[in-house]
Design a protein around this motif. Structure first.
Motif, PDB file in Angstrom:
ATOM      1  N   ASN A 181      67.591 177.990  -9.023  1.00 34.63           N
ATOM      2  CA  ASN A 181      67.065 178.758  -7.891  1.00 34.63           C
ATOM      3  C   ASN A 181      66.568 177.836  -6.774  1.00 34.63           C
ATOM      4  OD1 ASN A 181      67.120 181.798  -8.413  1.00 34.63           O
ATOM      5  ND2 ASN A 181      66.339 181.005 -10.355  1.00 34.63           N
ATOM      6  N   GLY A 182      67.330 176.804  -6.498  1.00 34.76           N
ATOM      7  CA  GLY A 182      67.018 175.922  -5.368  1.00 34.76           C
ATOM      8  C   GLY A 182      65.726 175.145  -5.528  1.00 34.76           C
ATOM      9  N   ARG A 183      65.346 174.879  -6.760  1.00 33.38           N
ATOM     10  CA  ARG A 183      64.110 174.134  -7.044  1.00 33.38           C
ATOM     11  C   ARG A 183      62.912 174.701  -6.298  1.00 33.38           C
ATOM     12  NH1 ARG A 183      68.045 170.704  -8.566  1.00 33.38           N
ATOM     13  NH2 ARG A 183      67.553 169.575 -10.457  1.00 33.38           N
ATOM     14  N   ASP A 184      62.864 176.001  -6.297  1.00 32.06           N
ATOM     15  CA  ASP A 184      61.746 176.708  -5.687  1.00 32.06           C
ATOM     16  C   ASP A 184      60.464 176.414  -6.483  1.00 32.06           C
ATOM     17  OD1 ASP A 184      59.909 178.533  -4.779  1.00 32.06           O
ATOM     18  OD2 ASP A 184      61.207 180.298  -5.039  1.00 32.06           O
ATOM     19  N   PRO A 185      59.419 175.901  -5.793  1.00 36.50           N
ATOM     20  CA  PRO A 185      58.173 175.574  -6.522  1.00 36.50           C
ATOM     21  C   PRO A 185      57.643 176.788  -7.293  1.00 36.50           C
ATOM     22  CG  PRO A 185      58.030 174.898  -4.208  1.00 36.50           C
ATOM     23  CD  PRO A 185      59.333 175.612  -4.355  1.00 36.50           C
ATOM     24  N   LYS A 186      57.954 177.984  -6.801  1.00 33.69           N
ATOM     25  CA  LYS A 186      57.469 179.176  -7.502  1.00 33.69           C
ATOM     26  C   LYS A 186      58.193 179.393  -8.830  1.00 33.69           C
ATOM     27  CE  LYS A 186      55.414 181.730  -3.830  1.00 33.69           C
ATOM     28  NZ  LYS A 186      55.529 182.778  -2.809  1.00 33.69           N
ATOM     29  N   GLN A 187      59.222 178.563  -9.090  1.00 31.40           N
ATOM     30  CA  GLN A 187      59.931 178.657 -10.371  1.00 31.40           C
ATOM     31  C   GLN A 187      59.480 177.571 -11.341  1.00 31.40           C
ATOM     32  OE1 GLN A 187      61.967 180.780 -11.781  1.00 31.40           O
ATOM     33  NE2 GLN A 187      62.973 182.018 -10.205  1.00 31.40           N
ATOM     34  N   VAL A 188      58.455 176.796 -10.971  1.00 35.96           N
ATOM     35  CA  VAL A 188      57.938 175.791 -11.920  1.00 35.96           C
ATOM     36  C   VAL A 188      57.167 176.530 -13.016  1.00 35.96           C
ATOM     37  CG1 VAL A 188      56.391 173.817 -12.218  1.00 35.96           C
ATOM     38  CG2 VAL A 188      57.784 174.034 -10.133  1.00 35.96           C
ATOM     39  N   PRO A 189      57.527 176.281 -14.277  1.00 36.70           N
ATOM     40  CA  PRO A 189      56.871 177.031 -15.349  1.00 36.70           C
ATOM     41  C   PRO A 189      55.342 177.046 -15.260  1.00 36.70           C
ATOM     42  CG  PRO A 189      58.717 175.806 -16.237  1.00 36.70           C
ATOM     43  CD  PRO A 189      58.600 175.409 -14.794  1.00 36.70           C
ATOM     44  N   ALA A 190      54.741 175.914 -14.982  1.00 36.93           N
ATOM     45  CA  ALA A 190      53.274 175.875 -14.921  1.00 36.93           C
ATOM     46  C   ALA A 190      52.771 176.841 -13.844  1.00 36.93           C
ATOM     47  CB  ALA A 190      52.799 174.460 -14.635  1.00 36.93           C
ATOM     48  N   TYR A 191      53.447 176.824 -12.705  1.00 43.71           N
ATOM     49  CA  TYR A 191      53.043 177.747 -11.647  1.00 43.71           C
ATOM     50  C   TYR A 191      53.229 179.191 -12.093  1.00 43.71           C
ATOM     51  CZ  TYR A 191      52.881 180.372  -7.321  1.00 43.71           C
ATOM     52  OH  TYR A 191      52.573 181.311  -6.361  1.00 43.71           O
ATOM     53  N   LYS A 192      54.369 179.441 -12.708  1.00 39.85           N
ATOM     54  CA  LYS A 192      54.687 180.811 -13.086  1.00 39.85           C
ATOM     55  C   LYS A 192      53.614 181.396 -14.011  1.00 39.85           C
ATOM     56  CE  LYS A 192      59.213 179.751 -13.965  1.00 39.85           C
ATOM     57  NZ  LYS A 192      60.682 179.857 -14.158  1.00 39.85           N
ATOM     58  N   ILE A 193      53.146 180.601 -14.956  1.00 41.64           N
ATOM     59  CA  ILE A 193      52.177 181.178 -15.896  1.00 41.64           C
ATOM     60  C   ILE A 193      50.767 181.176 -15.307  1.00 41.64           C
ATOM     61  CG2 ILE A 193      51.581 179.101 -17.256  1.00 41.64           C
ATOM     62  CD1 ILE A 193      52.284 182.633 -18.673  1.00 41.64           C
ATOM     63  N   GLN A 194      50.465 180.117 -14.537  1.00 39.16           N
ATOM     64  CA  GLN A 194      49.120 180.060 -13.948  1.00 39.16           C
ATOM     65  C   GLN A 194      48.913 181.191 -12.944  1.00 39.16           C
ATOM     66  OE1 GLN A 194      46.502 178.288 -14.629  1.00 39.16           O
ATOM     67  NE2 GLN A 194      47.311 176.691 -15.983  1.00 39.16           N
ATOM     68  N   SER A 195      49.956 181.509 -12.191  1.00 42.96           N
ATOM     69  CA  SER A 195      49.801 182.521 -11.149  1.00 42.96           C
ATOM     70  C   SER A 195      49.861 183.942 -11.699  1.00 42.96           C
ATOM     71  CB  SER A 195      50.885 182.331 -10.088  1.00 42.96           C
ATOM     72  OG  SER A 195      52.154 182.518 -10.680  1.00 42.96           O
ATOM     73  N   THR A 196      50.125 184.062 -12.978  1.00 43.41           N
ATOM     74  CA  THR A 196      50.196 185.406 -13.567  1.00 43.41           C
ATOM     75  C   THR A 196      49.119 185.566 -14.642  1.00 43.41           C
ATOM     76  OG1 THR A 196      51.933 184.581 -15.064  1.00 43.41           O
ATOM     77  CG2 THR A 196      52.658 185.723 -13.084  1.00 43.41           C
ATOM     78  N   LEU A 197      49.418 185.052 -15.832  1.00 40.44           N
ATOM     79  CA  LEU A 197      48.448 185.172 -16.917  1.00 40.44           C
ATOM     80  C   LEU A 197      47.134 184.475 -16.538  1.00 40.44           C
ATOM     81  CD1 LEU A 197      47.739 186.017 -19.828  1.00 40.44           C
ATOM     82  CD2 LEU A 197      48.734 183.864 -20.616  1.00 40.44           C
ATOM     83  N   GLY A 198      47.260 183.275 -15.969  1.00 43.76           N
ATOM     84  CA  GLY A 198      46.066 182.518 -15.576  1.00 43.76           C
ATOM     85  C   GLY A 198      45.195 183.332 -14.623  1.00 43.76           C
ATOM     86  N   GLU A 199      45.847 183.985 -13.683  1.00 48.36           N
ATOM     87  CA  GLU A 199      45.128 184.763 -12.682  1.00 48.36           C
ATOM     88  C   GLU A 199      44.447 185.995 -13.304  1.00 48.36           C
ATOM     89  OE1 GLU A 199      44.874 183.354  -9.943  1.00 48.36           O
ATOM     90  OE2 GLU A 199      44.207 184.881  -8.501  1.00 48.36           O
ATOM     91  N   ILE A 200      45.163 186.641 -14.187  1.00 51.06           N
ATOM     92  CA  ILE A 200      44.572 187.826 -14.837  1.00 51.06           C
ATOM     93  C   ILE A 200      43.297 187.433 -15.573  1.00 51.06           C
ATOM     94  CG2 ILE A 200      44.885 189.587 -16.632  1.00 51.06           C
ATOM     95  CD1 ILE A 200      47.866 189.630 -15.971  1.00 51.06           C
TER      96      ILE A 200
END
Lengths: 117, 462, 303
Positions: free
Chosen positions: B79-98
């Motif tokens: 996906n074009g090395r989109d920073p929003k596709q970095v696993p750490a970001y993906k989980i932090q911005s979802t589960l981490g945020e909740i």
């Protein structure tokens, strides 16, 4: 002497149209409404050409063709298939032509002329 | 409107409920209603307090944001090395945020989170093998899906799938009678070719209890015949349970923990009832993960093991070939370039890479087997794992996800891909449909049957 | 006339132009023999695993299958065959989701038809991606596994079916051929047809292992004719007309030629699931080749 054409079709309109078309163009046309009758007329009149519909009540056109081809006196009569069925060009392998309904009258007359000269 | 007619927090427990949800074409109304679905923040926070244990909390805290996980994720790459596709970001911005917000999140956030949880992670666990701290984002996404399911934010097909398990104890509307009937029908169809072929139902104390994927019963019943033929020729003493035959778990994909437990307990009950020496599951990846790896914990089994030793089909097949129970006619081995898809769920996550390589040695003429790169535990997800394949809403994202596998296959030059996993098989089929690269694909059973040496006494007369 | 051999017919169709030729025969038979015709359409296999989405074989589009959609497809099929569906026809329409061959067999299992009628291999349902999944064709799978005769109309030329009077039965003297003969003679008797029993002597070097001399060929022809006489003639005498012939050549070509020569309306053969060398199960050999080439409908008999 006028050449004889036998028209075999179960559709009255088409039959009448073909008969008058041929008569108007210098042929002597006769008709039959199904395969049984067609064979009878063919045997009696010995036409020079037959136009044959495929889908008719009772036996179908190709079966008439089979019977013609088994009769030494009739087997060389040229046949033109005129049919509305898709794929009709495959129905009678040795037909001189196979036309779709609705057909082009000039095209038909041209083929008839070529076949009978 | 807090709870919708189609989209709500209630699991589906009846056949009528399934049909009703199915009648909502493509889930159009379901997703519309989801936009208004309220979040029960108290329940969410209470659930997190009760179920989010130290492992996940620690993982979320110790993540150093080093970015090592980025390149490990095929969805990031493709996906074009989109920073929003970095696993750490993906989980932090979802589960981490909740967790940071103690469950006080809004509807839009939950819908975005649903997309991340099902369209930006296939739970392939590859990032976990590259993280210097051993943080496994895939595991955390599995957990997050459970929270989303509880709140009703789950893709339409998976809500239905989980409901199927609750109602039929199978991922599709296949009843126990359907299963036995279909298996017997298939055996009948093949018994002329393989005299003596039978399907022994509910035999106690057999060496093998065989479990399947309901799709085989519903759409690909030849697979059942093939399993029977291979057991028959190998001379196995085997059986199938008339109840507890379904090994898969869409409930796991959906995050419906209660249904996960119900489903796997049905299989365990069959093991306890029939007391087989071993259970062999079909060529399916997630089914193995659900029943053999994670299931014991869902069912609360202290030793972390199913009631009977449970192995994957490739383990049985490798053993049968290695021990000579099944013999391959060397002239009939595959003599064209062929590659193999390693299923995340039993290769990376259960270490079965040797079994599949052993099989390849037996069935492929030396020199024709071409490994994908990377492979074995480093292999990429097929692109459709974790439920991704089945979700209409995320079809576009899924098709992009197939590019990784497409290019891996193209790089091997092989036109034949062996895929001993239903999800991988589907994804590879779909990638051929989508990208038309001119490949064929197959499970192992039909390939092996064609090259078997059949002992004289098992051959048909005439 | 009490002809009851085709009481229930399962006609599997894509309801597209690809099935038109088979449809012509199906409706013609159903009307001629007052059969119950089940028009059966398999929409396709769900893509995306367990999802509800299938690629419709008719439209090639991805569709979400639910009750509404099935009702719509059923209506579409009705419209497509409108010209055949008059009051004199007893018919029903069923629609299923799955792999065509499997669903046809599943339908046959519950419906127990006297005849399964299929279109040819040129149908576009075979052009989908599933063809490549090492699965084999619909026709081949159904012919192998069906418990009843399977009638296939492949070429348009085979579809101008105007009734039955000449039947050709091709034999290879196997047990299954005997079953096929039982069926052939039953039909011929019930419909007062002529039956021609035919055997093709395979003289391809691949089969015989060498080039046969003409004496050897003629010797074998005589032997085969004796075999036909011994095996079938006593029962052929019950018919109004019959003939027995043996020609040499490539078997499937000879059968097609013979049927053409006889103006056959129907060709009946046994399907051999087992006798085919396992290396070449792609086209089950002769029957499929005959089906592909024949100028008349072919019935394949398996059990």
């Amino acid at each position: 002497m006028k050449k004889k054409i036998l028209v075999i079709d179960d559709d009255l309109n088409i039959r009448d149209y073909l008969v008058s078309l041929f008569n108007d163009n210098g042929y002597d046309a006769c008709l039959a409404g199904d395969v049984k009758e067609g064979l009878k007329v063919a045997k009696k009149n010995k036409p020079d050409l037959i136009t044959l519909d495929i889908e008719m009540p009772g036996e179908w056109g190709p079966r008439l063709y089979r019977q013609l081809s088994q009769d030494p006196q009739l087997k060389n009569i040229p046949v033109i298939v005129i049919s509305g069925l898709s794929g009709h060009q495959y129905a009678v392998v040795k037909a001189v032509a196979s036309l779709s309904k609705p057909f082009d009258r000039d095209e038909l007359l041209k083929i008839v002329k070529e076949t009978l000269t | 409107m807090p709870e919708g007619k189609f989209c709500n927090k209630k699991p589906i427990d009846t056949a009528e409920g399934i049909n009703e949800l199915l009648s909502d074409t493509s889930g159009n109304n379901y997703y519309k209603e989801m936009e208004k679905l309220e979040i029960d923040s108290d329940l969410l926070w209470k659930t997190i307090q009760n179920t989010c244990k130290s492992r996940i909390r620690t993982w979320l805290e110790i993540c150093a944001h080093c970015g090592m996980c980025a390149e490990s994720c095929f969805l990031y790459q493709v996906n074009g090395r989109d920073p929003k596709q970095v696993p750490a970001y993906k989980i932090q911005s979802t589960l981490g945020e909740i967790i940071r917000k103690k469950g006080k999140v809004d509807n839009k956030f939950m819908r975005d989170t649903m997309e991340v949880a099902w369209a930006k992670c296939t739970c392939c666990n590859r990032c976990g093998t590259y993280c210097p701290h051993g943080i496994d984002t895939g595991i955390m996404f599995g957990y997050l899906r459970g929270l989303l399911y509880q709140q009703g934010f789950v893709p339409w097909e998976l809500k239905i799938g989980a409901g199927m398990h609750r109602v039929y104890r199978a991922q599709m509307d296949v009843t126990d009678e359907d299963f036995v009937d279909t298996f017997e029908w298939m055996v009948e169809e093949y018994e002329d070719d393989y005299p003596g072929l039978t399907v022994p139902v509910d035999v106690e104390g057999a060496d093998i209890m065989y479990t399947v994927n309901a799709r085989e019963v519903k759409h690909y019943p030849e697979d059942l015949a093939e399993a029977a033929i291979l057991f028959h020729i190998a001379g196995e003493n085997w059986t199938v349970p008339s109840k507890g035959w379904e090994q898969t778990s869409l409930a796991m994909f959906a995050g419906d923990w209660a249904a996960c437990k119900m489903q796997v307990e049905t299989v365990y009950e069959a093991m306890e009832r029939l007391k087989p020496v071993r259970m062999v599951g079909t060529e399916c990846g997630h089914a193995h993960r659900a029943t053999v790896i994670e299931g014991p914990y869902w069912a609360g089994r202290k030793n972390g093991q199913p009631p009977a030793e449970s192995i994957h089909y490739v383990e049985w097949l490798a053993e049968a070939l290695n021990t000579g129970k099944l013999k391959i006619d060397p002239h009939k081995r595959i003599k064209e370039p062929v590659t193999l898809q390693d299923s995340c769920n039993y290769i990376r996550n259960h270490g079965l890479k040797k079994a599949t390589r052993d099989i390849m040695k037996h069935i492929v003429e030396p020199g024709y087997f071409i490994e994908m790169s990377p492979n074995k535990e480093h292999n990429y997800c097929c692109g459709g794992g974790g439920g991704f394949n089945g979700i209409g809403l995320f079809r576009k994202q899924r098709n992009i996800a197939l590019i990784t596998k497409r290019d891996q296959i193209l790089a091997t030059g092989a036109k034949l891909v062996l895929a001993p996993c239903h999800n991988c098989w589907d994804a590879i089929r779909d990638l051929e449909e989508e990208y038309e690269i001119g490949i064929r694909w197959s499970f192992l059973k039909p390939i092996v049957i064609k090259m078997l040496e059949i002992p004289e006494h098992l051959q048909p007369e005439e | 006339m009490g002809f009851d051999m085709f009481k229930k017919i399962l006609f599997a169709t894509s309801a597209t132009a690809a099935s038109d030729h088979a449809a012509r025969v199906a409706f013609n038979i159903a009307k001629s023999y007052q059969s119950n015709l089940n028009i059966f359409h398999v929409m396709g296999v769900p893509t995306r695993g367990y999802s509800q989405v299938v690629v419709d074989v008719k439209t090639k589009e991805e569709v979400s299958v639910d009750e509404d959609y099935i009702a719509w497809v059923t209506e579409e099929i009705k419209t497509y065959y409108e010209k055949y569906l008059d009051e004199s026809l007893k018919y029903s329409i069923d629609v299923a989701v799955g792999l065509p061959a499997r669903e046809i067999l599943r339908q046959a299992k519950t419906m127990k038809p006297d005849l399964i009628l299929l279109g040819g291999t040129t149908g576009d349902e075979d052009e989908t991606v599933y063809k490549k999944s090492l699965a084999g064709s619909t026709l081949q799978k159904v012919a192998k596994a069906a418990n009843c005769p399977v009638l296939v109309v492949n070429r348009p030329a085979a579809s101008f079916w105007g009734g039955l009077s000449n039947i050709v039965f091709g034999t290879d003297f196997s047990k299954t051929s005997d079953k096929a003969f039982d069926f052939a003679i039953k039909v011929a008797k019930a419909l007062d047809c002529e039956l021609s029993v035919f055997h093709a002597l395979d003289i391809t070097p691949l089969h015989t292992g060498k080039m046969l001399s003409q004496d050897e060929i003629e010797q074998q022809i005589r032997e085969s004719l004796r075999k036909i006489r011994a095996r079938y003639e006593s029962r052929l005498k019950e018919l109004k007309g019959y003939s027995m012939d043996v020609w040499e050549g490539i078997p499937f070509i000879e059968i097609v030629k013979y049927a053409r020569d006889k103006h056959a309306d129907l060709l009946i053969m046994a399907h051999h699931s087992r006798k085919v060398p396992s290396g070449d199960i792609r086209l089950g050999g002769n029957v499929e080749q005959v089906i592909v080439r024949a100028g008349c409908p072919v019935i394949s008999i398996n059990k």
